[in-house]
Design an enzyme around this catalytic site. Structure first.
Site, PDB file in Angstrom:
ATOM      1  N   CYS A  25     -46.840 -47.825 -28.203  1.00  0.00           N
ATOM      2  CA  CYS A  25     -46.646 -48.300 -29.592  1.00  0.00           C
ATOM      3  C   CYS A  25     -46.192 -47.318 -30.313  1.00  0.00           C
ATOM      4  O   CYS A  25     -45.039 -47.518 -30.959  1.00  0.00           O
ATOM      5  CB  CYS A  25     -48.125 -48.645 -30.215  1.00  0.00           C
ATOM      6  N   HIS A  41     -53.156 -48.051 -33.439  1.00  0.00           N
ATOM      7  CA  HIS A  41     -52.041 -48.921 -32.824  1.00  0.00           C
ATOM      8  C   HIS A  41     -50.808 -49.147 -34.292  1.00  0.00           C
ATOM      9  O   HIS A  41     -51.472 -48.891 -35.341  1.00  0.00           O
ATOM     10  CB  HIS A  41     -52.296 -50.330 -32.850  1.00  0.00           C
ATOM     11  N   HIS A  90     -43.596 -54.567 -31.774  1.00  0.00           N
ATOM     12  CA  HIS A  90     -44.711 -53.858 -31.466  1.00  0.00           C
ATOM     13  C   HIS A  90     -44.629 -53.822 -29.702  1.00  0.00           C
ATOM     14  O   HIS A  90     -44.170 -54.648 -29.201  1.00  0.00           O
ATOM     15  CB  HIS A  90     -45.884 -53.760 -32.077  1.00  0.00           C
TER      16      HIS A  90
END
Length: 382
Positions: free
Chosen positions: A297, A345, A357
């Site tokens: 990520c 994240h 993402h």
């Protein structure tokens, strides 16, 4: 003379006394006593067996439902991502320590070359002094065919002595510098070893979490497994992010460069970052990767902004402080959006309440709503 009916032989008397004593020692039993005891024992054993069976049934854990298994998979993926970001941080430190160590080694090599050159020059001076120092100065003057020539040589010898002194000083300085650089290099080497050990620990943690997630995935029915592969979490429908203020993209009121998705970015750099993210769609999630074959990520967001000419730090918990903090209601394409309380994240906002993402292993880079996970904050790189 005794009456015959009242006189018993001694043997007969002893038998009767013995029988009477035995009768008093052994209590009488009720005819039903033995059967009752056997029945009670049987009932007790049967009851114990029934209780054990009931206890075993009560202790047996029910098989988790697909929804519960998906929640456990999500949890292991989140824990793996936290560990992966720590791995990224440790790798960044290890890379810096290794680069510094390489620089110190090059510096030590250059200084060692200079030290050897200084030693060689000092050796030449020492050899010349040895050759000339065997004859006393007065004798050299007497043996000289020209006193003027001797005096000229004496002046040169004095100057040579000064050069020798400077050469000695240079050797000392170079030797001190080499030792200092080597000491610093040893310290950097120890630091690198610590960072590499931390790297190995975090790698083992990530791999263990991912292995556990895969083990749970294998227990899921095909439909639930496909939902996980699509990046849908078991709790995505119930996150608190849905109650957050609506996104009123600032770029709508201040037109800027268009992005591939049709939204307008606030700056040309933001538009380039968004364009890079669109170009990465479909590439696999690879933890620890920054492209071009795959991304995790924070690796994706770092690579996207690098393509726009902006250098971001490597981890989620450092990227969130790398630019201007933005409230959710002011999000614009190119902004970094962060999730979960531990900021574990990150995605790249592309407008319309959506982001690009890299979700987790098995779920490639994709577009997803930012409401899919608990919103933690946003930042806008400069």
């Amino acid at each position: 003379m005794a009456h015959p009916c009242t006189t018993l032989p001694d043997q007969q008397v002893r038998k009767e006394v013995t029988a009477d004593v035995a009768t008093h020692r052994k209590p009488k039993q009720h005819p039903l006593a033995a059967g009752t005891a056997r029945t009670a024992v049987t009932l007790a054993l049967a009851g114990a067996a029934s209780a054990a069976a009931l206890d075993g049934t009560a202790l047996a854990a029910p098989h988790p439902t697909p929804s519960q298994l998906r929640a456990q998979v999500d949890q292991h993926y989140r824990e793996a991502e936290v560990a992966a970001e720590r791995y990224n941080g440790a790798k960044e430190k290890a890379d810096r320590a290794e680069a510094a160590l390489d620089g110190l080694r090059d510096q030590a090599a250059r200084k060692t070359e200079r030290l050897n050159a200084a030693r060689s020059a000092l050796g030449s001076y020492a050899a010349a002094q040895y050759r000339d120092g065997g004859v006393p100065a007065g004798m050299q003057l007497l043996l000289s065919s020209s006193p003027e020539q001797y005096l000229e040589r004496a002046a040169l010898t004095d100057r040579a002595g000064t050069r020798r002194a400077l050469a000695v000083t240079r050797v000392r300085h170079e030797l001190r510098d080499v030792r200092q650089v080597r000491t610093t290099a040893d310290s950097r080497l120890a630091e690198l070893k610590r960072e590499q050990d931390a790297l190995a620990r975090q790698k083992r943690t990530v791999e263990a979490k991912l292995a556990k997630a895969q083990e749970l995935l294998d227990q899921l029915p095909d439909e639930s497994r496909a939902a996980v592969a699509r990046g849908e979490s078991a709790s995505s429908a119930g996150t608190g992010a849905r109650s957050a203020p609506a996104v009123t993209t600032a770029a709508v009121r201040t037109p800027g460069p268009a992005t591939p998705g049709g939204a307008q970015a606030p700056t040309a750099r933001a538009a380039r970052a968004v364009a890079f993210a669109y170009s990465a769609l479909g590439k696999p999630y690879i933890w620890g990767a920054t492209g071009p074959a795959g991304f995790d990520c924070s690796g994706l967001t770092q690579a996207a902004w690098k393509a726009a000419g902006v250098s971001l730090p490597r981890t989620t918990y450092t990227q969130i402080n790398a630019g201007q903090r933005i409230p959710r209601s002011r999000l614009a394409p190119g902004d970094l959006v962060f999730f979960y309380s531990g900021v574990s994240h990150v995605g790249l906002y592309v407008g319309g309440g959506r982001m690009i993402h890299a979700p987790h292993p098995g779920a490639p880079v994709r577009i997803a709503p930012i409401d899919q996970m608990p919103f933690a904050g946003a930042s806008r790189p400069a």
